[in-house]
Motif scaffolding. Structure first.
Motif, short mmCIF file in Angstrom:
data_model
loop_
_atom_site.label_atom_id
_atom_site.label_comp_id
_atom_site.label_asym_id
_atom_site.label_seq_id
_atom_site.Cartn_x
_atom_site.Cartn_y
_atom_site.Cartn_z
N PHE A 1 33.76 -14.32 11.81
CA PHE A 1 33.34 -14.07 10.44
C PHE A 1 32.43 -15.20 9.99
O PHE A 1 32.79 -16.37 10.06
N ASN B 1 30.14 -16.34 6.72
CA ASN B 1 29.87 -16.06 5.31
C ASN B 1 28.86 -17.07 4.78
O ASN B 1 29.20 -18.19 4.46
N GLN C 1 26.23 -13.24 2.11
CA GLN C 1 26.51 -12.11 2.99
C GLN C 1 27.67 -12.47 3.93
O GLN C 1 27.65 -13.53 4.56
N LEU C 2 28.67 -11.60 3.98
CA LEU C 2 29.77 -11.77 4.93
C LEU C 2 29.51 -10.89 6.14
O LEU C 2 29.38 -9.67 6.01
N GLU D 1 28.34 -5.94 7.67
CA GLU D 1 27.72 -6.93 6.79
C GLU D 1 27.72 -6.40 5.38
O GLU D 1 27.37 -5.24 5.14
N CYS E 1 28.96 -10.89 -0.47
CA CYS E 1 30.23 -11.57 -0.71
C CYS E 1 29.93 -12.95 -1.29
O CYS E 1 28.99 -13.62 -0.85
N PRO F 1 35.51 -18.84 5.95
CA PRO F 1 36.60 -18.05 6.54
C PRO F 1 37.75 -18.96 6.98
O PRO F 1 37.55 -19.93 7.69
N LEU G 1 39.10 -16.66 2.16
CA LEU G 1 37.99 -17.60 2.13
C LEU G 1 38.37 -18.80 1.28
O LEU G 1 38.97 -18.65 0.21
#
Length: 363
Positions: free
Chosen positions: A102, A104, A108-109, A122, A125, A130, A140
């Motif tokens: 993951f 982030n 964008q995650l 995607e 976020c 993470p 998060l």
């Protein structure tokens, strides 16, 4: 016949003293190395070093015969193959979980396949690092590594479902300032357990609300599996030293004090209720348990849990009742072991990799 353990081999990796990472064990190899220096691949059977390459990072996990590396200096994750070649690399800090990573960054995650490095999902976020993925929810924390606030992202809904300052909530409810922040562990669906230095607290993944709270001194990482939490409970403050200087004599006096050894305990907690299932004082097992033992988080095997300490002690306890079944004092500091096929692979501060083999039963 009761289980017994013996040292089946010791492979020299590097001249110590050193902090060896891992080990990470694959089908045919053992990977270990030194932070900021090198990664080495050893033949699993003979211990022969196959290659050693420059590596500035942390060994995360094995995937087949490949190994995942997080390079803190370059702030990127890399997947290395068995020949020490980089298959892919991605910028940013990623967290491995069930064959997924993951990332982030920049709002964008991204969910990434660990074997290919390809993005498989995607969505937008808020920023956050993470920390733990459990039961379809990704937690998060702050980008700078601090724990507050915590955001819970439902990966199937692709949305943040709650955001809370859990550190402040623990302080308000339990009077625990959480000086080391919080870490998370989980094995049951729908919840995680937050660990501060002095408490374990059940947290709902649905709304971030608290369930049970248990005052328990757990200075190091603890483990959860099949609804039980296993920990070596020990004083959170290690040995302290007071230095005084006598002006008349010019003598320096060092006074060392240590927490009570009676606080060293093997504690097993029911994850659903927070009830203590086993609370076993360790001082009764002999002098090695009566002093300060800085135990690492431990390793869960099939039928036992294994703890190693900075002083070089290894202790093996049964999972079901917490009974000590074996202990060993090594000549130097031991790091957390890897378990595979009834063997423990333990990195030692003298630069060796020690193999401990179980006989007479399943480890």
């Amino acid at each position: 016949m009761p289980i017994t353990l013996r040292e089946a081999g010791a492979f020299k990796v590097v001249r110590g003293p050193v902090v060896l990472q891992g080990p990470v064990v694959t089908r045919a190899s053992i990977f270990t190395g030194e932070w900021g220096e090198f990664l080495a691949r050893l033949d699993k059977r003979s211990g022969r070093q196959i290659w050693r390459k420059r590596m500035s990072g942390h060994i995360w996990s094995a995937h087949g015969d490949k190994v995942l590396i997080y390079s803190g200096n370059a702030k990127e994750t890399q997947l290395w193959n068995e020949d020490g070649e980089i298959i892919w690399r991605r910028s940013g800090r990623l967290g491995p979980e069930s064959g997924r990573l993951f990332d982030n960054a920049k709002g964008q995650l991204r969910t990434i396949d660990v074997l290919t490095g390809q993005v498989i999902d995607e969505f937008e976020c808020p920023p956050g690092r993470p920390n733990l993925m459990h039961d379809g929810v990704l937690l998060l924390t702050n980008q700078d590594g601090s724990i507050a606030p915590v955001q819970a992202v439902d990966l199937s809904r692709r949305a943040v479902v709650w955001q809370k300052d859990l550190t402040s909530d623990v302080k308000e409810r339990y009077g625990d300032a959480c000086p080391r922040g919080l870490s998370f562990l989980a094995s049951l669906p729908g919840r995680v357990v937050a660990k501060s230095g002095q408490h374990l607290v059940a947290v709902s993944l649905v709304d971030g609300g608290f369930g049970w709270g248990l005052p328990l001194s757990v200075p190091y990482v603890t483990m959860a599996r099949e609804g039980r939490i296993y920990t070596w409970s020990a004083p959170s403050d290690g040995t302290s030293t007071r230095v005084t200087f006598d002006l008349d004599s010019g003598q320096t006096v060092r006074e060392t004090s240590a927490p009570s050894a009676s606080e060293n305990r093997l504690v097993i907690v029911d994850e659903a209720s927070g009830q203590i299932v086993v609370d076993r004082p360790l001082a009764s097992y002999g002098p090695a348990f009566r002093g300060v033992q800085e135990a690492y988080g431990g390793t869960l095997c099939k039928e036992h849990v294994v703890f190693t300490t900075r002083s070089g002690m290894m202790a093996v306890f049964r999972l079901w009742d917490g009974e000590l079944v074996w202990q060993h004092q090594h000549r130097d500091q031991l790091f957390s072991p890897a378990f595979e096929e009834n063997r423990l692979y333990v990195a030692c501060a003298d630069g060796t990799l020690v193999i401990i083999e179980a006989e007479g039963g399943e480890l």
